[in-house]
Each structure stands twice: as C-alpha cells, then as structure tokens.
Design a protein around this motif. Structure first.
Motif, PDB file in Angstrom:
ATOM      1  N   ASP A 297       0.804  -1.225   0.000  1.00 19.58           N
ATOM      2  CA  ASP A 297       0.000   0.000   0.000  1.00 19.58           C
ATOM      3  C   ASP A 297       0.838   1.277   0.000  1.00 19.58           C
ATOM      4  O   ASP A 297       0.284   2.373   0.030  1.00 19.58           O
ATOM      5  CB  ASP A 297      -0.918   0.023   1.231  1.00 19.58           C
ATOM      6  N   LEU A 298       2.158   1.155  -0.023  1.00 21.18           N
ATOM      7  CA  LEU A 298       3.012   2.335   0.094  1.00 21.18           C
ATOM      8  C   LEU A 298       3.409   2.827  -1.300  1.00 21.18           C
ATOM      9  O   LEU A 298       4.537   2.641  -1.753  1.00 21.18           O
ATOM     10  CB  LEU A 298       4.263   2.009   0.930  1.00 21.18           C
ATOM     11  N   ARG A 299       2.469   3.478  -1.963  1.00 25.87           N
ATOM     12  CA  ARG A 299       2.730   4.012  -3.301  1.00 25.87           C
ATOM     13  C   ARG A 299       3.361   5.397  -3.202  1.00 25.87           C
ATOM     14  O   ARG A 299       3.025   6.178  -2.311  1.00 25.87           O
ATOM     15  CB  ARG A 299       1.441   4.070  -4.113  1.00 25.87           C
ATOM     16  N   PHE A 300       4.234   5.710  -4.158  1.00 26.50           N
ATOM     17  CA  PHE A 300       4.987   6.957  -4.076  1.00 26.50           C
ATOM     18  C   PHE A 300       4.090   8.177  -4.233  1.00 26.50           C
ATOM     19  O   PHE A 300       3.181   8.211  -5.071  1.00 26.50           O
ATOM     20  CB  PHE A 300       6.080   7.008  -5.153  1.00 26.50           C
ATOM     21  N   ALA A 301       4.370   9.187  -3.407  1.00 30.70           N
ATOM     22  CA  ALA A 301       3.731  10.496  -3.501  1.00 30.70           C
ATOM     23  C   ALA A 301       4.696  11.502  -2.882  1.00 30.70           C
ATOM     24  O   ALA A 301       5.710  11.125  -2.273  1.00 30.70           O
ATOM     25  CB  ALA A 301       2.391  10.505  -2.760  1.00 30.70           C
ATOM     26  N   LEU A 302       4.390  12.782  -3.039  1.00 30.53           N
ATOM     27  CA  LEU A 302       5.270  13.803  -2.467  1.00 30.53           C
ATOM     28  C   LEU A 302       5.350  13.717  -0.948  1.00 30.53           C
ATOM     29  O   LEU A 302       6.280  14.266  -0.345  1.00 30.53           O
ATOM     30  CB  LEU A 302       4.799  15.197  -2.887  1.00 30.53           C
ATOM     31  N   THR A 303       4.391  13.040  -0.325  1.00 29.79           N
ATOM     32  CA  THR A 303       4.466  12.858   1.125  1.00 29.79           C
ATOM     33  C   THR A 303       5.714  12.074   1.539  1.00 29.79           C
ATOM     34  O   THR A 303       6.109  12.126   2.706  1.00 29.79           O
ATOM     35  CB  THR A 303       3.220  12.121   1.653  1.00 29.79           C
ATOM     36  N   TRP A 304       6.345  11.369   0.589  1.00 28.49           N
ATOM     37  CA  TRP A 304       7.564  10.633   0.906  1.00 28.49           C
ATOM     38  C   TRP A 304       8.686  11.558   1.373  1.00 28.49           C
ATOM     39  O   TRP A 304       9.627  11.096   2.033  1.00 28.49           O
ATOM     40  CB  TRP A 304       8.018   9.804  -0.291  1.00 28.49           C
ATOM     41  N   TRP A 305       8.617  12.847   1.018  1.00 28.26           N
ATOM     42  CA  TRP A 305       9.637  13.771   1.520  1.00 28.26           C
ATOM     43  C   TRP A 305       9.566  13.893   3.043  1.00 28.26           C
ATOM     44  O   TRP A 305      10.505  14.395   3.665  1.00 28.26           O
ATOM     45  CB  TRP A 305       9.499  15.137   0.857  1.00 28.26           C
ATOM     46  N   GLY A 306       8.471  13.402   3.627  1.00 29.04           N
ATOM     47  CA  GLY A 306       8.386  13.351   5.081  1.00 29.04           C
ATOM     48  C   GLY A 306       9.402  12.406   5.700  1.00 29.04           C
ATOM     49  O   GLY A 306       9.649  12.466   6.909  1.00 29.04           O
ATOM     50  N   PHE A 307       9.996  11.537   4.879  1.00 28.83           N
ATOM     51  CA  PHE A 307      11.040  10.642   5.387  1.00 28.83           C
ATOM     52  C   PHE A 307      12.367  11.371   5.603  1.00 28.83           C
ATOM     53  O   PHE A 307      13.273  10.821   6.237  1.00 28.83           O
ATOM     54  CB  PHE A 307      11.295   9.490   4.407  1.00 28.83           C
ATOM     55  N   THR A 308      12.531  12.579   5.055  1.00 31.37           N
ATOM     56  CA  THR A 308      13.848  13.211   5.008  1.00 31.37           C
ATOM     57  C   THR A 308      14.055  14.287   6.074  1.00 31.37           C
ATOM     58  O   THR A 308      14.840  14.088   7.008  1.00 31.37           O
ATOM     59  CB  THR A 308      14.098  13.798   3.606  1.00 31.37           C
TER      60      THR A 308
END
Length: 366
Positions: A297-308
């Motif tokens: 269910d972990l599809r890429f989106a700009l929210t992934w920048w929350g990992f950084t």
C-alpha cells in the motif's frame, strides 16, 4: 506548432496544480547538507557533498519560488485555494521552513562560495522572511481549522504539524545568527525571541502530537499515502533538541553567566528526554512503514519527503547532544541516522525526478 501548444498546456497544468508541499523537497535536500556539516565524524569528501546538496537546495528554492510567484499572477484563485483546502493548507508551513533551511546552509556552507559577509546577509534575509511567514502559518492555519473546517474524528495526521513547526526552525537557525548580531540589546532580543518561538512551537507541537497518537490508537494506521506523514512527528522533536542545544551555545554571548549556564543545563536535560521519545517514535513509524510496504500500500507520492527533513533533525539533535555531553552514544546515533537520511533522500529524490519526467507529479495532488 502542435508541440509548442502541447508544451504550453503542460506548463499551465503544472502551474495550476503546484502546491506548497513541493517545498518539502527543498527542506529534505537542505537538511542533508546542514546535518552533514556538523556530523561528529568528518570524512574526506563529506564537506564537498554537503556543499553540493546546499547548492541544489538553493537552486530548488529559487525555481519553486519563481513558479509560485507565476502561479499567484496567472492563477490567483488556485493559489488562494491552498489556504482553504483542509489538507493542503497545512503544507503552507513548508515554504518558510525551506527558506530557513537554505539560509542556515548558506551560513554554514555557502561562505565557501559567496564569502562570509555575503553568507551572513543572505541568511539574515532568508531567516527574516522565513520567520515572518512561519509565524503567520502558525497562527493562520490553526485559526482557519478552528473557524472554517469541520473535521472528522480521525482527521489528525502528521501534516497538522507543518504550520506550527516553522517557529522552531526559526529558533534553531536564529541561534546561528546571534554571534552576527550587534552586542547588547539587539543580541539579547534575538536570543529571547528565539526562546519564545521555541516555546510557541513546542507546546503547539505537543498538543498536536497527542492528537495524532490518539488518532492512531483509536482508528489504526492511516491510508498508505499518509503513512510517510507519521515521520513528520520527528520534526518538532529533533528540531527542538537542536534548537535547545544551539541556543545554549549562543547563550554566553547574550546572557549573564548564571542564565547562560542554566540554559545549557536545560538543553541537555530536555534534549536527552526528548531524544528518547523521538527514538521511540522513529521505531513506531519505521514499523508502520515496513508493515504498509509489505502490504503493497506504500505508493509513491510527495508525502515521501516526510522521510527526510524530520529524520535530518534527529541527526542534528544527536549532534548537539554529543557536543554537550561527549557521549559516544549520540555520535553513533548521529552517524547512523545520517546514513539512513542519505539513503531515504536518494530514494525519494530519484522517485521525484521520475515523477516529474513522466508527468505524474504534475497532476492534481489532492
């Protein structure tokens, strides 16, 4: 002619759907640079790599700022719509944090390129703009939530922290400017203002984190696209540890001896306790992320920048604790977390470039 028309349509579409969440890419790239600049362990090439990341973050900031200015001029209704959207409004906190992050990187790294005097001037400008905009988001976005939005009981998510964290970033980065402020009342005022912003952001963040924890306990993990926002909780935690430590470093230049020593003691005691909770949240967020990834269910989106960026604040927080305590635990944590940060940045940056190239990220985000 057809090609030109198609390109113009694509450009207009991108401008129409560009949201403030794009500035998270500047934050995530800039924190890689500033975190590397202060690591307890410096290896050959690290400084040059940090300098390159700062330059990339600065370039992204210029491009995105120009794009948003163009959006305001061509599509004012779209730009105003961000503030009225129940999700996108929270990401209005990203632009001020992007300004503050690039400004700090300019002071720490940019002097090698533009000179120390110019670096201080640039940082003052970016810090002033970022602080003013961040104080506005810290008040305006919650006010709009209170008066305009009617939210579901399970609406709380990590993005709610975005508008209230900028003053904490101002507190941390403002501490770096204290030595570059005229001695006396000016220097004292800056330090006290940073301490006030530290408290403003910390208390607002603690209230919000409590709501996020309650939402998770009562309603379970969020949808896959929102899981990366759980990592945003690390932002105010790690950044507050960093701010407390940097303000303690700046204290002797503006405060009498007893107050300066008290600020140092506070920064260590507060920092260690908060760092411990940050590591707990990191473990929970990582476990939920792995679980979501395994479920597909972990599809890429700009929210992934929350990992950084949030992870980067844990690096800088660990670094200041190492400098104040001398404990190798924090040095090891800073290095280990920095490796995780670089890996996360590499994945997210490459996926973002791919999304821009194929156009998937230039469509409506929400």
């Amino acid at each position: 002619m057809t090609v030109m028309t198609g390109a113009r349509v694509a450009e207009h579409s991108a401008l129409r759907h560009l949201g403030p969440n794009w500035f998270a890419a500047v934050m995530g790239t800039g924190i890689v640079a500033t975190a590397a600049a202060g690591l307890p362990v410096q290896v050959p090439g690290l400084h040059d790599a940090a300098l390159a990341c700062w330059a990339l973050a600065a370039a992204l900031l210029i491009v995105l700022t120009a794009a948003f200015v163009t959006q305001w001029r061509r599509y004012p209704a779209t730009a105003r719509g961000h503030a009225g959207h129940p999700v996108m409004a929270h990401f209005l906190g990203a632009p001020p944090m992007a300004l503050l992050t690039v400004g700090a990187g300019t002071l720490l790294l940019g002097a090698d390129v533009i000179g120390s005097t110019a670096a201080v001037v640039v940082d003052w400008v970016l810090w002033s703009l970022g602080t003013a905009l961040g104080l506005w988001t810290a008040a305006a976005v919650p006010y709009r939530m209170i008066t305009r939005h009617r939210l579901a009981p399970d609406a709380a998510f990590g993005g709610w922290l975005m508008p209230v964290v900028p003053p904490m970033v101002s507190a941390a980065t403002g501490a770096l400017l204290v030595p570059h402020t005229p001695a006396g009342q000016w220097r004292l005022t800056l330090l006290l203002a940073c301490l006030a912003m530290f408290g403003l952001s910390l208390i607002a963040a603690l209230v919000t984190i409590t709501m996020i924890w309650s939402r998770l306990v009562h309603f379970g993990t969020p949808a896959g696209g929102m899981v990366p926002t759980l990592w945003i909780v690390l932002g105010p935690l790690g950044q507050s540890v960093t701010a407390a430590g940097l303000l303690a470093d700046a204290g002797p230049a503006a405060l009498p001896g007893p107050e300066a020593r008290g600020l140092l003691v506070f920064s260590v005691l507060y920092g260690i306790a908060t760092w411990g909770f940050a590591m707990l949240w990191l473990a929970l967020a990582l476990a939920v992320t792995v679980r979501t990834r395994r479920a597909g269910d972990l599809r890429f989106a700009l929210t992934w920048w929350g990992f950084t960026f949030p992870l980067g604040t844990c690096v800088t927080g660990s670094t200041v604790l190492y400098h104040h305590t001398g404990a190798n635990l924090f040095a090891a944590a800073a290095v280990g977390l920095s490796l995780l940060l670089v890996a996360a940045w590499a994945v997210v940056a490459s996926r973002t470039l791919r999304g821009v190239a194929d156009g998937t990220l230039l469509r409506p985000a929400v």
